[in-house]
Scaffold this motif. Sequence first.
Motif, PDB file in Angstrom:
ATOM      1  N   THR A 153       0.811  -1.225   0.000  1.00 33.98           N
ATOM      2  CA  THR A 153       0.000   0.000   0.000  1.00 33.98           C
ATOM      3  C   THR A 153       0.843   1.273   0.000  1.00 33.98           C
ATOM      4  O   THR A 153       0.357   2.323  -0.439  1.00 33.98           O
ATOM      5  N   THR A 154       2.094   1.194   0.466  1.00 40.15           N
ATOM      6  CA  THR A 154       2.927   2.401   0.535  1.00 40.15           C
ATOM      7  C   THR A 154       3.230   2.959  -0.840  1.00 40.15           C
ATOM      8  O   THR A 154       3.296   4.188  -1.023  1.00 40.15           O
ATOM      9  N   VAL A 155       3.406   2.091  -1.824  1.00 39.62           N
ATOM     10  CA  VAL A 155       3.787   2.534  -3.164  1.00 39.62           C
ATOM     11  C   VAL A 155       2.608   3.138  -3.918  1.00 39.62           C
ATOM     12  O   VAL A 155       2.791   3.961  -4.825  1.00 39.62           O
ATOM     13  N   ILE A 156       1.399   2.778  -3.541  1.00 36.98           N
ATOM     14  CA  ILE A 156       0.225   3.171  -4.316  1.00 36.98           C
ATOM     15  C   ILE A 156      -0.023   4.672  -4.282  1.00 36.98           C
ATOM     16  O   ILE A 156      -0.318   5.293  -5.318  1.00 36.98           O
ATOM     17  N   SER A 157       0.094   5.290  -3.109  1.00 31.69           N
ATOM     18  CA  SER A 157      -0.270   6.701  -2.963  1.00 31.69           C
ATOM     19  C   SER A 157       0.472   7.626  -3.922  1.00 31.69           C
ATOM     20  O   SER A 157      -0.166   8.437  -4.609  1.00 31.69           O
ATOM     21  N   PRO A 158       1.820   7.601  -4.007  1.00 35.11           N
ATOM     22  CA  PRO A 158       2.501   8.530  -4.922  1.00 35.11           C
ATOM     23  C   PRO A 158       2.095   8.365  -6.381  1.00 35.11           C
ATOM     24  O   PRO A 158       1.847   9.358  -7.070  1.00 35.11           O
ATOM     25  N   PHE A 159       2.024   7.116  -6.857  1.00 33.92           N
ATOM     26  CA  PHE A 159       1.664   6.901  -8.257  1.00 33.92           C
ATOM     27  C   PHE A 159       0.204   7.273  -8.523  1.00 33.92           C
ATOM     28  O   PHE A 159      -0.131   7.767  -9.602  1.00 33.92           O
ATOM     29  N   ASN A 160      -0.665   7.058  -7.534  1.00 36.59           N
ATOM     30  CA  ASN A 160      -2.060   7.453  -7.688  1.00 36.59           C
ATOM     31  C   ASN A 160      -2.175   8.979  -7.781  1.00 36.59           C
ATOM     32  O   ASN A 160      -2.982   9.512  -8.550  1.00 36.59           O
ATOM     33  N   LEU A 161      -1.364   9.694  -7.004  1.00 40.71           N
ATOM     34  CA  LEU A 161      -1.344  11.156  -7.068  1.00 40.71           C
ATOM     35  C   LEU A 161      -0.863  11.633  -8.433  1.00 40.71           C
ATOM     36  O   LEU A 161      -1.353  12.651  -8.947  1.00 40.71           O
ATOM     37  N   ALA A 162       0.075  10.914  -9.028  1.00 40.24           N
ATOM     38  CA  ALA A 162       0.544  11.267 -10.367  1.00 40.24           C
ATOM     39  C   ALA A 162      -0.584  11.127 -11.393  1.00 40.24           C
ATOM     40  O   ALA A 162      -0.766  11.998 -12.256  1.00 40.24           O
ATOM     41  N   SER A 188      10.102   9.999 -11.085  1.00 36.36           N
ATOM     42  CA  SER A 188       9.032   9.813 -12.064  1.00 36.36           C
ATOM     43  C   SER A 188       7.745  10.499 -11.632  1.00 36.36           C
ATOM     44  O   SER A 188       7.132  11.251 -12.415  1.00 36.36           O
ATOM     45  N   VAL A 189       7.342  10.282 -10.395  1.00 34.76           N
ATOM     46  CA  VAL A 189       6.103  10.894  -9.907  1.00 34.76           C
ATOM     47  C   VAL A 189       6.257  12.408  -9.816  1.00 34.76           C
ATOM     48  O   VAL A 189       5.367  13.167 -10.218  1.00 34.76           O
ATOM     49  N   GLY A 190       7.394  12.864  -9.287  1.00 35.14           N
ATOM     50  CA  GLY A 190       7.629  14.303  -9.177  1.00 35.14           C
ATOM     51  C   GLY A 190       7.627  14.979 -10.532  1.00 35.14           C
ATOM     52  O   GLY A 190       7.086  16.072 -10.688  1.00 35.14           O
ATOM     53  N   LEU A 191       8.239  14.337 -11.518  1.00 36.30           N
ATOM     54  CA  LEU A 191       8.284  14.916 -12.858  1.00 36.30           C
ATOM     55  C   LEU A 191       6.885  15.020 -13.458  1.00 36.30           C
ATOM     56  O   LEU A 191       6.539  16.048 -14.077  1.00 36.30           O
ATOM     57  N   ILE A 192       6.070  13.981 -13.283  1.00 37.03           N
ATOM     58  CA  ILE A 192       4.704  14.009 -13.814  1.00 37.03           C
ATOM     59  C   ILE A 192       3.893  15.126 -13.162  1.00 37.03           C
ATOM     60  O   ILE A 192       3.189  15.898 -13.843  1.00 37.03           O
ATOM     61  N   ILE A 193       3.994  15.263 -11.847  1.00 31.56           N
ATOM     62  CA  ILE A 193       3.214  16.278 -11.142  1.00 31.56           C
ATOM     63  C   ILE A 193       3.695  17.679 -11.505  1.00 31.56           C
ATOM     64  O   ILE A 193       2.884  18.596 -11.724  1.00 31.56           O
ATOM     65  N   ILE A 194       5.015  17.881 -11.595  1.00 29.57           N
ATOM     66  CA  ILE A 194       5.549  19.201 -11.942  1.00 29.57           C
ATOM     67  C   ILE A 194       5.144  19.599 -13.355  1.00 29.57           C
ATOM     68  O   ILE A 194       4.714  20.749 -13.598  1.00 29.57           O
ATOM     69  N   LEU A 195       5.263  18.674 -14.304  1.00 28.65           N
ATOM     70  CA  LEU A 195       4.859  18.973 -15.688  1.00 28.65           C
ATOM     71  C   LEU A 195       3.361  19.254 -15.779  1.00 28.65           C
ATOM     72  O   LEU A 195       2.933  20.135 -16.541  1.00 28.65           O
ATOM     73  N   SER A 196       2.569  18.512 -15.010  1.00 31.05           N
ATOM     74  CA  SER A 196       1.124  18.770 -14.993  1.00 31.05           C
ATOM     75  C   SER A 196       0.834  20.158 -14.434  1.00 31.05           C
ATOM     76  O   SER A 196      -0.014  20.895 -14.966  1.00 31.05           O
ATOM     77  N   SER A 246      18.214  -2.719   1.338  1.00 32.65           N
ATOM     78  CA  SER A 246      18.264  -1.263   1.509  1.00 32.65           C
ATOM     79  C   SER A 246      18.697  -0.587   0.217  1.00 32.65           C
ATOM     80  O   SER A 246      18.194   0.492  -0.131  1.00 32.65           O
ATOM     81  N   ASP A 247      19.620  -1.217  -0.531  1.00 35.70           N
ATOM     82  CA  ASP A 247      20.037  -0.660  -1.822  1.00 35.70           C
ATOM     83  C   ASP A 247      18.879  -0.683  -2.817  1.00 35.70           C
ATOM     84  O   ASP A 247      18.670   0.290  -3.564  1.00 35.70           O
ATOM     85  N   PHE A 248      18.138  -1.790  -2.827  1.00 35.55           N
ATOM     86  CA  PHE A 248      16.990  -1.895  -3.734  1.00 35.55           C
ATOM     87  C   PHE A 248      15.924  -0.855  -3.387  1.00 35.55           C
ATOM     88  O   PHE A 248      15.371  -0.192  -4.269  1.00 35.55           O
ATOM     89  N   GLU A 249      15.648  -0.693  -2.089  1.00 39.94           N
ATOM     90  CA  GLU A 249      14.636   0.275  -1.664  1.00 39.94           C
ATOM     91  C   GLU A 249      15.061   1.696  -2.010  1.00 39.94           C
ATOM     92  O   GLU A 249      14.240   2.502  -2.470  1.00 39.94           O
ATOM     93  N   SER A 250      16.340   2.012  -1.800  1.00 41.82           N
ATOM     94  CA  SER A 250      16.835   3.351  -2.124  1.00 41.82           C
ATOM     95  C   SER A 250      16.685   3.633  -3.617  1.00 41.82           C
ATOM     96  O   SER A 250      16.246   4.723  -4.021  1.00 41.82           O
ATOM     97  N   GLY A 251      17.036   2.651  -4.445  1.00 43.54           N
ATOM     98  CA  GLY A 251      16.906   2.822  -5.885  1.00 43.54           C
ATOM     99  C   GLY A 251      15.463   2.976  -6.320  1.00 43.54           C
ATOM    100  O   GLY A 251      15.143   3.838  -7.162  1.00 43.54           O
ATOM    101  N   PHE A 252      14.578   2.164  -5.727  1.00 44.07           N
ATOM    102  CA  PHE A 252      13.164   2.241  -6.096  1.00 44.07           C
ATOM    103  C   PHE A 252      12.557   3.572  -5.668  1.00 44.07           C
ATOM    104  O   PHE A 252      11.798   4.191  -6.419  1.00 44.07           O
ATOM    105  N   VAL A 253      12.881   4.026  -4.442  1.00 39.21           N
ATOM    106  CA  VAL A 253      12.337   5.293  -3.945  1.00 39.21           C
ATOM    107  C   VAL A 253      12.821   6.462  -4.802  1.00 39.21           C
ATOM    108  O   VAL A 253      12.056   7.377  -5.107  1.00 39.21           O
ATOM    109  N   CYS A 254      14.085   6.427  -5.209  1.00 41.21           N
ATOM    110  CA  CYS A 254      14.613   7.490  -6.073  1.00 41.21           C
ATOM    111  C   CYS A 254      13.886   7.511  -7.419  1.00 41.21           C
ATOM    112  O   CYS A 254      13.500   8.580  -7.916  1.00 41.21           O
ATOM    113  N   ALA A 255      13.706   6.321  -8.006  1.00 41.43           N
ATOM    114  CA  ALA A 255      12.989   6.240  -9.283  1.00 41.43           C
ATOM    115  C   ALA A 255      11.539   6.695  -9.124  1.00 41.43           C
ATOM    116  O   ALA A 255      10.989   7.396  -9.986  1.00 41.43           O
TER     117      ALA A 255
END
Length: 319
Positions: free
Chosen positions: A103-112, A200-208, A187-196
Motif C-alpha cells: 500500500t505504501t507505493v500506491i499513494s505517490p503513483f495514484n497522485l501522479a 518519475s512521480v515528481g516529474l509528472i506532477i511538476i509537468l502537470s 536497503s540498496d533496492f529500496e533506495s533505488g526504487f524510492v529514487c525512481a
Amino acid sequence: MSTNFQVQQNSSTTDRNREKAGVNVVFSFVPCLTFLYINCVMLYTLRSKTVFRETSRYLLLYNLLLAETLQMALAQLMFLLAFGTVIMTRLVCLLVVIPTILTTVISPFNLAVMSLERYVAVCFPLRHASIVTVPSTYGAIAVVWAISFANMLIRVIMLTALDPRPFGQFMGIICAETTIFQLKIFSDFESGFVCAEFVSVGLIIILSYVGVMVAAKAASIDKVSANKASKTVLLHMIQMGLSISSTLVSTILTGLSGKVDVVTFRHIRFALFICLINLPRCLSCLIYGLRDQIIKPILMRHLRLGINLPKIKVSHSRY
C-alpha cells in the motif's frame, strides 16, 4: 541497603518509562481511530452515489483513500506490536509486512495519475470525456497496483533466494520491514526504487502543474477552473512529498539505533510515527472532503450518522 535502593530505583525508572510509553500509545491510538473513522466514512460516501462511482476523479480519490486507510491501520498495528514487544516467526512477520509494502507505493503513483487527470481536464476540456473514461481510469488504477505488487514480489523473491534463515524461525527482535529485510541488498533496492519513484512521480506532477499554469494564462481557458486545478495539483505535489518522506522512517531509525539511549529512541520513533506516517494519511480526506462542494454535504451528513442538527436562530433584541 544500597543494593535494595538501586533495585527500587531501577524498578521506579522502569515503571515511569512504561507509563510514558503507555501515554504515547494513547496519544497515537485515539487520533488514529478518529481519522480511520473519518476515512471509512469518506470511502462509504464515495460509493454511496452513482456520480461518484462513474466519475474518474472520484474513482482515483477512492483508490487513494483506500490505500492510505490501509496504511494507517497497518502502521498502527505495527506500532502496537512494537510497543508490546511481540515476538513472532519470520513467516508471520513477512505476512504482516507485505500489505504495508504493497500500500505504501500506491499513494505517490495514484497522485501522479490524479494530476494527469486534472491536466487533461484543463488543457483538453473537449477531449476529456473521451480520454478520461471509467474503463481507462480502472486501467490506470490496475497499473498502479501492478507496480506496487511487482515491487513487493521482487522483495519476497530476493528474501527467499538470498536469506538462508528458515521462515519458521522465531525472530529475536520486533517485527518491522528493516528486521525482516536485513541484508544490505534490500536497503540498496529500496533506495533505488524510492529514487525512481520520486523522480518519475515528481516529474509528472511538476509537468502537470506547469501545463495547467500555462493554460491558466490562455484567454480561451476558464481561468477559475484552471486556478482551482493548479491548486489541486500543487496539493498533490505536497502530498507526494509527505508520502515519500514516510519511507525515510526506517532509514532514520536504523541510523539512530545504538547511537541514542532506549528512551530517546522510543520518543524519536513515536514522533516520526505521528509526523511522517500518520499525518500524511489524514490529509487526503480533509483536503478533498472539505474542498469538494459535491462531497462535502454528503460527507458531513454521513459523519453525523444522518442526524440533522437543529438550526439555532439568533434574534436581535432592541434596547
